[in-house]
Design an enzyme around this catalytic site. Structure first.
Site, PDB file in Angstrom:
ATOM      1  N   GLY A  14      13.722   1.398 -76.325  1.00  0.00           N
ATOM      2  CA  GLY A  14      13.192   0.953 -75.222  1.00  0.00           C
ATOM      3  C   GLY A  14      11.861   1.237 -74.876  1.00  0.00           C
ATOM      4  O   GLY A  14      11.471   1.321 -73.680  1.00  0.00           O
ATOM      5  N   ALA A  15      10.925   1.023 -76.003  1.00  0.00           N
ATOM      6  CA  ALA A  15       9.799   1.692 -75.768  1.00  0.00           C
ATOM      7  C   ALA A  15       8.515   0.518 -75.751  1.00  0.00           C
ATOM      8  O   ALA A  15       7.415   0.553 -75.715  1.00  0.00           O
ATOM      9  CB  ALA A  15       9.224   2.170 -77.294  1.00  0.00           C
ATOM     10  N   SER A 141      21.182   8.718 -66.602  1.00  0.00           N
ATOM     11  CA  SER A 141      20.748   8.421 -65.130  1.00  0.00           C
ATOM     12  C   SER A 141      21.462   9.298 -64.273  1.00  0.00           C
ATOM     13  O   SER A 141      22.419   9.815 -64.524  1.00  0.00           O
ATOM     14  CB  SER A 141      21.035   6.855 -64.997  1.00  0.00           C
ATOM     15  OG  SER A 141      21.008   6.566 -63.641  1.00  0.00           O
ATOM     16  N   TYR A 155      27.315  -0.174 -64.910  1.00  0.00           N
ATOM     17  CA  TYR A 155      26.266   0.733 -65.253  1.00  0.00           C
ATOM     18  C   TYR A 155      26.523   2.130 -64.895  1.00  0.00           C
ATOM     19  O   TYR A 155      26.291   3.021 -65.796  1.00  0.00           O
ATOM     20  CB  TYR A 155      25.173   0.333 -64.505  1.00  0.00           C
ATOM     21  CG  TYR A 155      23.747   0.980 -64.714  1.00  0.00           C
ATOM     22  CD1 TYR A 155      23.107   1.032 -65.736  1.00  0.00           C
ATOM     23  CD2 TYR A 155      23.389   2.183 -63.616  1.00  0.00           C
ATOM     24  CE1 TYR A 155      22.047   1.764 -65.816  1.00  0.00           C
ATOM     25  CE2 TYR A 155      22.136   2.865 -63.864  1.00  0.00           C
ATOM     26  CZ  TYR A 155      21.393   2.676 -65.101  1.00  0.00           C
ATOM     27  OH  TYR A 155      20.308   3.236 -65.234  1.00  0.00           O
ATOM     28  N   ALA A 157      29.511   3.528 -64.996  1.00  0.00           N
ATOM     29  CA  ALA A 157      30.431   3.714 -66.022  1.00  0.00           C
ATOM     30  C   ALA A 157      30.104   3.984 -67.514  1.00  0.00           C
ATOM     31  O   ALA A 157      30.444   5.202 -67.916  1.00  0.00           O
ATOM     32  CB  ALA A 157      31.756   2.562 -66.007  1.00  0.00           C
ATOM     33  N   ALA A 158      29.223   3.171 -67.810  1.00  0.00           N
ATOM     34  CA  ALA A 158      28.357   3.281 -69.030  1.00  0.00           C
ATOM     35  C   ALA A 158      27.511   4.634 -69.070  1.00  0.00           C
ATOM     36  O   ALA A 158      27.417   5.380 -70.116  1.00  0.00           O
ATOM     37  CB  ALA A 158      27.514   2.117 -69.217  1.00  0.00           C
ATOM     38  N   LYS A 159      26.720   4.952 -68.152  1.00  0.00           N
ATOM     39  CA  LYS A 159      25.960   6.215 -67.866  1.00  0.00           C
ATOM     40  C   LYS A 159      26.687   7.604 -67.746  1.00  0.00           C
ATOM     41  O   LYS A 159      26.580   8.345 -68.719  1.00  0.00           O
ATOM     42  CB  LYS A 159      24.880   6.370 -66.978  1.00  0.00           C
ATOM     43  CG  LYS A 159      24.016   5.309 -66.961  1.00  0.00           C
ATOM     44  CD  LYS A 159      23.179   5.328 -68.294  1.00  0.00           C
ATOM     45  CE  LYS A 159      21.838   4.451 -68.303  1.00  0.00           C
ATOM     46  NZ  LYS A 159      21.284   4.711 -69.444  1.00  0.00           N
TER      47      LYS A 159
END
Length: 251
Positions: A14-15, A141, A155, A157-159
């Site tokens: 994510g850079a 997050s 989102y 749920a994924a975090k």
């Protein structure tokens, strides 16, 4: 206390922009050699040029691609000592009613945030184990600890799942000298997606958000980078399985 990453190689995902780029810059300024990864190849190339770093444009949700990338690095003697997974996010999605969510939208966010983190750890951990030490830091997050301000069900749920992976891998990899931690940022205006979210709040919503933060200000990408660098450092050798909220305090 001064953090020094001289002689260390860091793989930062994510850079291309925002938090990931700020983390990469901080590591480079503290002496680390860098490998940068992002699906945004144009932004990635700009970051790599500015930071004198190797780079790979890779879909991190693809297990074979992740393992091939890390194998390539290891073959060049560049296996990472530090893995920071800052890629993921909302993939351009916006909050929608529950009944409107289809499989593709759901799985896209999981691939970027959860699958990617697992495949990266799976590929990097054996090389860290061979060296007797390693650091893995995942950028989660506040949505991994409570409902998400984005309103995106996948989102949050994924975090939450990413937080679970961090805790499980900390248990499994700790005996091998590898620590696994997470930074959970509050709302940070760091990329086009968060700028759109900020604008969508309107003036009243923006004011309510800022007033709900103890420090009465939004965070910056540099705030998140500072916490991440500490967890990636030798000074954090006895810290693992932790989720560090970096959110200015929330009421």
């Amino acid at each position: 206390m001064q953090l020094n990453f001289a002689g260390k190689r860091a793989l930062v995902t994510g850079a291309a922009q925002g938090i990931g780029r700020a983390i990469a810059l901080g590591l480079q300024q503290a002496g680390a050699s860098l490998t940068l990864v992002d699906i945004d190849e144009a932004g990635l190339a700009a970051s790599a040029k500015d930071l004198d770093a190797d780079c790979f444009g890779v879909d991190l949700g693809d297990r074979a691609a992740v393992h091939a990338m890390v194998g390539d690095l290891a073959g060049q003697g560049k296996a990472p000592d530090i893995l920071v997974h800052a890629a993921g996010g909302t993939r351009g999605q916006a909050g929608r009613p529950l009944e409107e969510i289809d499989e593709d939208a759901w799985h896209e966010i999981f691939r970027a945030n959860v699958d990617a983190a697992f495949w990266l750890a799976q590929a990097c951990a054996p090389h860290m184990r061979d060296k007797g030490a390693g650091r893995i830091v995942a950028i989660a997050s506040g949505a991994g600890l409570r409902p998400s301000l984005t309103g995106i069900q996948a989102y949050t749920a994924a975090k939450h799942a990413l937080v679970g992976i961090v805790r499980q891998l900390a248990l499994e990899l700790g005996p091998q000298g590898i620590t696994v931690n997470s930074v959970a940022p509050g709302f940070v205006r760091s990329n086009p997606t968060t700028e759109r979210q900020w604008e969508a709040m309107g003036a009243d919503g923006q004011q309510r958000l800022v007033q709900s933060i103890h420090t009465r200000r939004l965070g910056t990408a540099e705030d998140i980078a500072a916490a991440t660098l500490f967890l990636a450092s030798d000074q954090a050798a006895w810290i693992t399985g932790q989720i560090l909220s970096v959110d200015g305090g929330r009421a």
